[in-house]
Design an enzyme around this catalytic site. Structure first.
Site, PDB file in Angstrom:
ATOM      1  N   ASP A 289       2.484   5.742  -6.499  1.00  0.00           N
ATOM      2  CA  ASP A 289       4.076   5.589  -5.722  1.00  0.00           C
ATOM      3  C   ASP A 289       5.244   5.652  -6.675  1.00  0.00           C
ATOM      4  OD1 ASP A 289       3.041   5.655  -3.206  1.00  0.00           O
ATOM      5  OD2 ASP A 289       2.156   3.671  -3.217  1.00  0.00           O
TER       6      ASP A 289
ATOM      7  N   HIS B 146       0.821  -1.256  -0.056  1.00  0.00           N
ATOM      8  CA  HIS B 146       0.085  -0.056  -0.122  1.00  0.00           C
ATOM      9  C   HIS B 146       0.996   1.180   0.177  1.00  0.00           C
ATOM     10  CE1 HIS B 146      -3.503   2.726   0.654  1.00  0.00           C
ATOM     11  NE2 HIS B 146      -3.830   2.064   1.902  1.00  0.00           N
TER      12      HIS B 146
ATOM     13  N   HIS C  41      -2.320  -1.951  -9.688  1.00  0.00           N
ATOM     14  CA  HIS C  41      -3.329  -1.295  -8.740  1.00  0.00           C
ATOM     15  C   HIS C  41      -4.531  -2.225  -8.730  1.00  0.00           C
ATOM     16  CE1 HIS C  41      -5.685   1.529  -6.803  1.00  0.00           C
ATOM     17  NE2 HIS C  41      -4.778   2.082  -6.432  1.00  0.00           N
TER      18      HIS C  41
END
Ligand code: ACO
Length: 433
Positions: free
Chosen positions: A363, A268, A307
């Site tokens: 990210d 995450h 994702h």
């Protein structure tokens, strides 16, 4: 009025059931009427990791993963990132509408006056080991705020909830900065009320002996944009944790600490730290093909890729790439960007990644910007937690005020033993070798 329905025929009994369909959804509890014998429990759905279960109705964030769309309260993320400040977006996320100029002024003023940490909290943080991970310090300190504000238990009082929301949004950068300074062995810098939200955060991070910290405006705006991009993302792992822990009526500090703990994991929010470690490991552009082959052979994952919801480009990654260019004009180009770009270029052409719809996520590039700004990788997830606190609190408030919500309590499919007789200890046979 005609209602959409789903007709189910149970092959075990030949009975037919008609279940209402609303918002492309059936209610799981409607399945419970489907039984073989009258005393059966009734049918359940089995959905590990909530792959296809809506746990709430929410009016906060809209994502269309196939088309790469992200909107807060109806506004596209790209528009908000271009035209708004983070605190403006925080107001929108929490209260549903963009603030007017006087509303924004009051809101900014309120948040600014809640940035100071209680002295006991500062002292509490001094007790952490010199090399404690900043994210672990943040999680523990947010939980510790529950000891300072016992009034936060009054979760059904809207005035009280608002006070705790202001405290958390105000104090999160202070805790984050303190965890950073602690890991460097530097003294804590108190907030400066003359500065805006990102500037004050930079002040608390980087002020040394100068009488007044002056933030670079490009870097302050970049940080503000990154905060906007991370403010909410509907029912992700940490938000689900916030709602789940909050559903037991735990106070918002403890619920936020639990959400931050969920965020810390490498699958995450912890992924941004892992991306940097991966880029370090790859070392140079030339090593990218060999690294990709290794991933395709089943050795690890390409961190910052993939994702659960986006099966198209993550719209946040696009804005981050643009922001990176602005930051690098000030800081100089982070050489890791070339490795990242090459990874993206090769991966986006490779059948393995294309067929699995694996694209860079938020990210992938954020860590490269943070590193160029001078942050250690261990700080990256902390930087994520600051803005996401807004999303957690918006979702928590929505959950608390939703009359359909109850304590979160999934069912299970039991796969263990039937009832067994206890064997006295002297007669037991070792089960494990
Ligand atoms: N690199 C290589 N292969 C991948 C990756 C990756 N990053 N992500 C998924 N895959 C593969 C899986 O191995 C699987 O392959 P298979 O069908 O041959 O078994 C397929 O793609 C589907 O992946 P799942 O694991 O089923 O996808 P899921 O939705 O469960 O996972 C997740 C999503 C956790 C984000 C995953 O893509 C991942 O681990 N990515 C790397 C970590 C990361 O960047 N996390 C940050 C997400 S953004 C955020 O949380 C803020």
């Amino acid at each position: 009025m005609a209602h959409d329905t789903l007709t189910i025929t149970d092959s075990r009994t030949q009975k037919t059931y008609s279940l209402p369909v609303e918002n492309d959804t059936i209610r799981a509890l409607d399945l419970r009427q489907i039984k073989v014998k009258p005393d059966d429990f009734g049918l359940m759905t089995y959905d590990p990791a909530f792959m296809n279960t809506a746990s709430c109705r929410s009016a906060i964030t809209y994502i269309d993963g196939d088309r790469g769309i992200l909107r807060y309260r109806g506004y596209p993320i790209e528009t908000l990132a271009e035209h708004c400040t983070f605190l403006e977006v925080a107001y929108l996320t929490l209260f549903g509408e963009l603030p007017t100029a006087p509303e924004l002024k009051t809101w900014v003023d309120d948040i600014t006056h809640h940035t100071m940490l209680p002295e006991t909290t500062r002292k509490f943080m001094e007790g952490f080991r010199y090399n404690a991970h900043p994210m672990a310090m943040l999680v523990s300190t947010v939980a510790a705020l529950s000891t300072v504000y016992p009034d936060a238990r009054e979760i059904h009082d809207p005035v009280n909830r608002l006070l705790q929301i202001k405290r958390l949004v105000g104090k999160m950068p202070s805790i984050a900065a303190m965890s950073y300074r602690h890991s460097l062995g530097f003294p804590y810098v108190y907030p400066d009320n003359d500065l805006n939200y990102p500037e004050n955060f930079m002040n608390m991070l980087w002020k040394m002996v100068e009488p007044k910290y002056v933030a670079n405006p490009v870097l302050a705006r970049a940080l503000d944009i990154l905060f906007i991009l991370h403010a909410d993302h509907e029912q992700n792992c940490s938000t689900n944790t916030m709602r789940s822990v909050g559903s037991s009526h735990a106070d918002p500090y403890l619920s936020t600490a639990a959400a931050a703990a969920a965020l810390s994991g490498p699958l995450h929010g912890g992924a941004n730290e892992e991306v940097l470690k991966m880029l370090d490991l790859i070392g140079s552009k030339d090593n990218v093909p060999a690294y990709i082959k290794q991933i395709k052979d089943g050795h690890g994952k390409l961190m910052g890729f993939g994702h659960r919801v986006y099966k198209n480009y993550d719209p946040r990654a696009k804005v981050i790439k643009w922001t990176a260019e602005q930051v690098f004009e000030v800081t100089g180009r982070n050489p890791k960007l070339d490795i990242a770009l090459e990874l993206e270029r090769i991966a986006l052409q490779d059948d393995y990644f294309v067929t699995r719809k694996l694209y860079p996520n938020v990210d992938f590039y954020s860590g490269i910007i943070y590193q160029a700004m001078g942050f250690k990788p261990e700080m990256f997830t902390v930087l994520f937690a600051i803005p996401r606190t807004v999303g957690w609190l918006a979702q928590w408030q929505e959950m608390i005020t939703d009359p359909e919500q109850k304590i979160a309590r999934p069912r299970q499919v039991y796969t263990g033993h039937e009832v067994r007789e206890l064997v006295p200890i002297e007669k037991r046979i070792p089960a494990l070798v």
